[in-house]
Design a protein around this motif. Structure first.
Motif, PDB file in Angstrom:
ATOM      1  N   TYR A 137       0.823  -1.210   0.000  1.00  0.00           N
ATOM      2  CA  TYR A 137       0.000   0.000   0.000  1.00  0.00           C
ATOM      3  C   TYR A 137       0.863   1.268   0.000  1.00  0.00           C
ATOM      4  O   TYR A 137       1.901   1.318   0.659  1.00  0.00           O
ATOM      5  CB  TYR A 137      -0.926   0.024   1.247  1.00  0.00           C
ATOM      6  N   GLY A 203       6.312  15.794   6.073  1.00  0.00           N
ATOM      7  CA  GLY A 203       5.262  14.820   5.761  1.00  0.00           C
ATOM      8  C   GLY A 203       4.015  15.012   6.605  1.00  0.00           C
ATOM      9  O   GLY A 203       3.999  15.768   7.588  1.00  0.00           O
ATOM     10  N   SER A 204       2.934  14.303   6.206  1.00  0.00           N
ATOM     11  CA  SER A 204       1.649  14.430   6.912  1.00  0.00           C
ATOM     12  C   SER A 204       1.760  14.027   8.366  1.00  0.00           C
ATOM     13  O   SER A 204       1.041  14.543   9.220  1.00  0.00           O
ATOM     14  CB  SER A 204       0.582  13.514   6.328  1.00  0.00           C
ATOM     15  N   GLN A 205       2.646  13.062   8.621  1.00  0.00           N
ATOM     16  CA  GLN A 205       2.727  12.554   9.988  1.00  0.00           C
ATOM     17  C   GLN A 205       3.082  13.689  10.957  1.00  0.00           C
ATOM     18  O   GLN A 205       2.480  13.836  12.016  1.00  0.00           O
ATOM     19  CB  GLN A 205       3.785  11.437  10.041  1.00  0.00           C
ATOM     20  N   TYR A 229      -6.948   5.760   9.291  1.00  0.00           N
ATOM     21  CA  TYR A 229      -5.491   5.766   9.124  1.00  0.00           C
ATOM     22  C   TYR A 229      -4.783   5.650  10.477  1.00  0.00           C
ATOM     23  O   TYR A 229      -4.857   6.558  11.308  1.00  0.00           O
ATOM     24  CB  TYR A 229      -5.098   7.051   8.406  1.00  0.00           C
ATOM     25  N   TYR A 269     -10.583  13.849  12.592  1.00  0.00           N
ATOM     26  CA  TYR A 269      -9.640  13.574  11.504  1.00  0.00           C
ATOM     27  C   TYR A 269     -10.397  12.928  10.353  1.00  0.00           C
ATOM     28  O   TYR A 269     -11.108  11.933  10.563  1.00  0.00           O
ATOM     29  CB  TYR A 269      -8.526  12.638  12.001  1.00  0.00           C
ATOM     30  N   THR A 271     -10.377  11.942   5.865  1.00  0.00           N
ATOM     31  CA  THR A 271      -9.717  11.847   4.550  1.00  0.00           C
ATOM     32  C   THR A 271     -10.825  11.976   3.492  1.00  0.00           C
ATOM     33  O   THR A 271     -11.238  10.976   2.897  1.00  0.00           O
ATOM     34  CB  THR A 271      -8.985  10.485   4.423  1.00  0.00           C
ATOM     35  N   PHE A 276      -9.258   6.775   3.672  1.00  0.00           N
ATOM     36  CA  PHE A 276      -8.332   5.685   3.921  1.00  0.00           C
ATOM     37  C   PHE A 276      -8.895   4.816   5.042  1.00  0.00           C
ATOM     38  O   PHE A 276      -9.230   5.338   6.101  1.00  0.00           O
ATOM     39  CB  PHE A 276      -6.943   6.185   4.347  1.00  0.00           C
ATOM     40  N   ASP A 304      -6.969  15.412   5.803  1.00  0.00           N
ATOM     41  CA  ASP A 304      -5.773  14.773   5.240  1.00  0.00           C
ATOM     42  C   ASP A 304      -6.054  14.458   3.770  1.00  0.00           C
ATOM     43  O   ASP A 304      -6.789  13.534   3.456  1.00  0.00           O
ATOM     44  CB  ASP A 304      -5.459  13.496   6.050  1.00  0.00           C
ATOM     45  N   PHE A 306      -4.302  13.208   1.280  1.00  0.00           N
ATOM     46  CA  PHE A 306      -3.025  12.549   0.976  1.00  0.00           C
ATOM     47  C   PHE A 306      -2.808  12.095  -0.462  1.00  0.00           C
ATOM     48  O   PHE A 306      -1.696  12.087  -0.930  1.00  0.00           O
ATOM     49  CB  PHE A 306      -2.822  11.375   1.939  1.00  0.00           C
ATOM     50  N   THR A 334       0.738  16.200   1.258  1.00  0.00           N
ATOM     51  CA  THR A 334       2.034  15.505   1.329  1.00  0.00           C
ATOM     52  C   THR A 334       2.602  15.294  -0.069  1.00  0.00           C
ATOM     53  O   THR A 334       1.845  15.202  -1.032  1.00  0.00           O
ATOM     54  CB  THR A 334       1.884  14.145   2.028  1.00  0.00           C
ATOM     55  N   SER A 336       4.535  12.653  -0.425  1.00  0.00           N
ATOM     56  CA  SER A 336       4.914  11.237  -0.337  1.00  0.00           C
ATOM     57  C   SER A 336       4.307  10.402  -1.459  1.00  0.00           C
ATOM     58  O   SER A 336       4.910   9.435  -1.909  1.00  0.00           O
ATOM     59  CB  SER A 336       4.440  10.637   0.989  1.00  0.00           C
ATOM     60  N   LYS A 337       3.106  10.748  -1.869  1.00  0.00           N
ATOM     61  CA  LYS A 337       2.433   9.920  -2.880  1.00  0.00           C
ATOM     62  C   LYS A 337       2.748  10.405  -4.288  1.00  0.00           C
ATOM     63  O   LYS A 337       2.792   9.618  -5.215  1.00  0.00           O
ATOM     64  CB  LYS A 337       0.908   9.964  -2.693  1.00  0.00           C
ATOM     65  N   ARG A 344      10.089  13.096   2.671  1.00  0.00           N
ATOM     66  CA  ARG A 344       9.638  13.702   3.937  1.00  0.00           C
ATOM     67  C   ARG A 344       9.368  15.192   3.794  1.00  0.00           C
ATOM     68  O   ARG A 344       9.874  16.012   4.560  1.00  0.00           O
ATOM     69  CB  ARG A 344      10.638  13.464   5.090  1.00  0.00           C
TER      70      ARG A 344
HETATM   71  C1  LIG Z   1      -4.117   8.441   4.952  1.00  0.00           C
HETATM   72  C2  LIG Z   1      -2.684   8.788   4.721  1.00  0.00           C
HETATM   73  N1  LIG Z   1      -2.260  10.012   5.001  1.00  0.00           N
HETATM   74  C3  LIG Z   1      -0.975  10.378   4.792  1.00  0.00           C
HETATM   75  C4  LIG Z   1      -0.062   9.496   4.277  1.00  0.00           C
HETATM   76  C5  LIG Z   1       1.338   9.968   3.988  1.00  0.00           C
HETATM   77  O1  LIG Z   1       2.053  10.157   5.111  1.00  0.00           O
HETATM   78  P1  LIG Z   1       3.458  10.954   5.094  1.00  0.00           P
HETATM   79  O2  LIG Z   1       3.226  12.259   4.382  1.00  0.00           O
HETATM   80  O3  LIG Z   1       3.781  11.134   6.519  1.00  0.00           O
HETATM   81  O4  LIG Z   1       4.435  10.102   4.355  1.00  0.00           O
HETATM   82  C6  LIG Z   1      -0.442   8.195   4.014  1.00  0.00           C
HETATM   83  C7  LIG Z   1       0.560   7.228   3.554  1.00  0.00           C
HETATM   84  O5  LIG Z   1       0.592   6.095   3.778  1.00  0.00           O
HETATM   85  C8  LIG Z   1      -1.793   7.840   4.216  1.00  0.00           C
HETATM   86  O6  LIG Z   1      -2.224   6.609   3.947  1.00  0.00           O
END
Ligand SMILES: Cc1ncc(COP(=O)(O)O)c(C=O)c1O
Length: 512
Positions: A137, A203-205, A229, A269, A271, A276, A304, A306, A334, A336-337, A344
């Motif tokens: 994933y 990153g989103s985290q 998530y 929270y 999405t 997700f 989020d 994402f 983010t 990241s995707k 990051r």
């Molecule tokens: C719901 C969701 N939000 C955010 C992210 C991305 O997280 P990050 O930006 O911390 O890599 C992901 C990635 O797996 C995700 O599934």
């Protein structure tokens, strides 16, 4: 550690000249101790006896005697022409390290121990063979990344004057990048903001963690999509929030339940553009009701967004943030995707009156994001590469998604129900009731497949299990083979269903 030519000596090595113990013995004890405690790691090259003698202001003979003793006992080994190294396998090393590990929890705070109570989702995959395994994933197509171009942009910025790239940057992020983000999210996502409201994060985290720190106190309530998530729920919980799960239906978060049960909370929270893990979209009606609920309850919405870039047949639904008239939405984006997760880099877009508090917290917790990457990314967006990369990936993922859905229907259409979500980077394949998704996931991992179980993201037991099958990162032939390999496992588990699926968790404030 102090540096001597060609090796490093731990700062704990201090020799007491007034001690009754001879200097060579003190040196022998100190190096041995450093090896056993892992400060000097296996295989590490030690400085030469001459440079240690210079560093410690002792005669070289003292060092040679200590080394001879350590060599004789097997703590160090010498390789002709290469130098002296910490031995790779040490008998009593393991014993000492384990005794330290056994005591690992003694001084932790309640938050420090929290991770033990959180769901154990394999992120990142513990097994290195599963790092890039079919169906993993959340991975974009890594072999399609424009890495040559990216490398050129990074190199250009590395060559710049060090004052521009080597000193701490603005905690809110590089201005050029924040401006590039404003243009992008305005056009692509209907987000309304100015560059001051954009805060660059790792990153989103980090964005979710910061939002919880700035907006909520320990003991406050957070509403979570269920299933949802785990990255978000874990960050909220470790900041001391208590979770209330609310179900997800075909139109996203069940805002009707939130209203019916008169739930109030500090934050929620969501999405909305691609829930997700289920992949549904929060309907316009639900969006408006959620915004209304937040305004009435003085609650914050963490949106989020994402993977909203990947929508295949219909137009993307604009972000909640753009509909918000009361400044209740904290928007999280983010890279990241769209680019790659180890970059990051992500961003928060916050209401104007919260900017100072968020930027201050960003500085306190982590200063700023790396400047070279921010500068390269700003160019990447401003020069149009970002949008063209998204366009190219959208076409590629659309094809991979069709291959995934067609192959699943062909081979397993009689037992699996696939939700043909028009967005994202993974498909959700629902199993017949009472078949354990985690069992299939575990069996799949044994043959090199990484299909996450939906139950791993659920706070309360799900009515049915499902597998999350990522397709974006995998070529059509890999997807087809992966499904062929997964088919016998799924059929075997359907014939012999395990115990009724359940997801235990003590992380709930109350279960609704
Ligand atoms: C719901 C969701 N939000 C955010 C992210 C991305 O997280 P990050 O930006 O911390 O890599 C992901 C990635 O797996 C995700 O599934």
């Amino acid at each position: 550690m102090s540096k001597t030519s060609g090796g490093i000596l731990p700062p704990t090595i201090n020799l007491e000249r007034a001690s009754s113990q001879p200097l060579y013995r003190q040196l022998y004890d100190a190096i041995r101790q450093a090896i056993l405690q892992g400060t000097l790691r296996e295989g590490l090259r030690l400085p030469s006896t001459r440079s240690i003698a210079n560093e410690l202001h002792v005669s070289r003979n003292i060092v040679i005697i200590a080394f001879e003793q350590l060599l004789a006992e097997g703590y160090i080994e010498s390789r002709t022409g290469a130098g002296t190294f910490v031995t790779k396998t040490l008998p009593d090393e393991v014993l000492q390290l384990e005794s330290v590990r056994a005591n690992g929890n003694r001084a932790l705070s309640a938050r420090g121990k929290m991770w033990q109570r959180l769901p154990k989702i394999p992120f990142p995959a513990a097994d290195p063979k599963l790092r890039y395994a079919p169906f993993r994933y959340g991975l974009p197509a890594l072999d399609e990344l424009p890495l040559d171009l990216w490398g050129r942009l990074l190199a250009q910025h590395c060559r710049k004057a060090p004052v521009e790239i080597a000193i701490h940057g603005d905690a809110a992020g590089l201005r050029r990048l924040r401006e590039a983000i404003v243009s992008y999210v305005g056009a692509a996502r209907g987000v309304r903001c100015n560059a001051d409201q954009v805060i660059i994060v790792n990153g989103s985290q980090q964005a979710i963690d910061l939002a919880a720190r700035v907006l909520a106190d320990p003991g406050d309530i957070a509403i979570m999509e269920d299933p949802g998530y785990v990255g978000a729920s874990s960050a909220l919980q470790t900041t001391g929030l208590k979770l209330i799960p609310v179900s997800v239906g075909k139109d996203g978060l069940r805002v009707d339940l939130l209203l019916k049960k008169r739930l109030s909370a500090k934050l929620v929270y969501v999405t909305p553009s691609h829930q997700f893990p289920l992949g549904v979209v929060l309907s316009l009606g639900n969006r408006l009701q959620l915004l209304d609920w937040a305004a009435q309850n003085d609650a914050w919405i963490i949106e989020d967004d994402f993977d909203s870039e990947y929508r295949y047949e219909s137009k993307p639904i604009p972000a909640l943030q753009g509909l918000d008239r009361n400044g209740r939405v904290i928007y999280v984006g983010t890279f990241s995707k769209v680019l790659f997760p180890s970059l990051r880099l992500g961003y928060l877009i916050v209401p104007e009156d919260l900017v100072d508090a968020f930027v201050a917290m960003r500085w306190i917790t982590d200063r700023c994001s790396p400047l070279v990457e921010q500068a390269a990314l700003a160019d990447f967006i401003a020069e149009g590469h970002f949008v063209s990369h998204i366009r190219r990936m959208r076409a590629l993922y659309m094809e991979r998604r069709s291959v995934m859905i067609e192959t699943l229907r062909e081979r397993l259409g009689d037992v699996l129900e696939t939700w043909d979500s028009d967005a994202g980077m993974h498909t959700v394949a629902w199993l017949p009731p009472h078949v354990e998704d985690s069992q299939i996931s575990a069996e799949g991992a044994k043959i090199g497949l990484f299909a996450l179980p939906a139950s791993g993201f659920a706070i309360r037991p799900l009515a049915r299990g499902a597998l999350l099958l990522g397709y974006a990162a995998f070529k059509p032939a890999v997807i087809r083979k992966g499904i062929r390999d997964l088919e016998p496992i799924i059929r075997k588990c359907i014939k012999a269903p395990g115990a009724r699926m359940r997801y235990h968790s003590d992380r709930l404030h109350s279960c609704r």
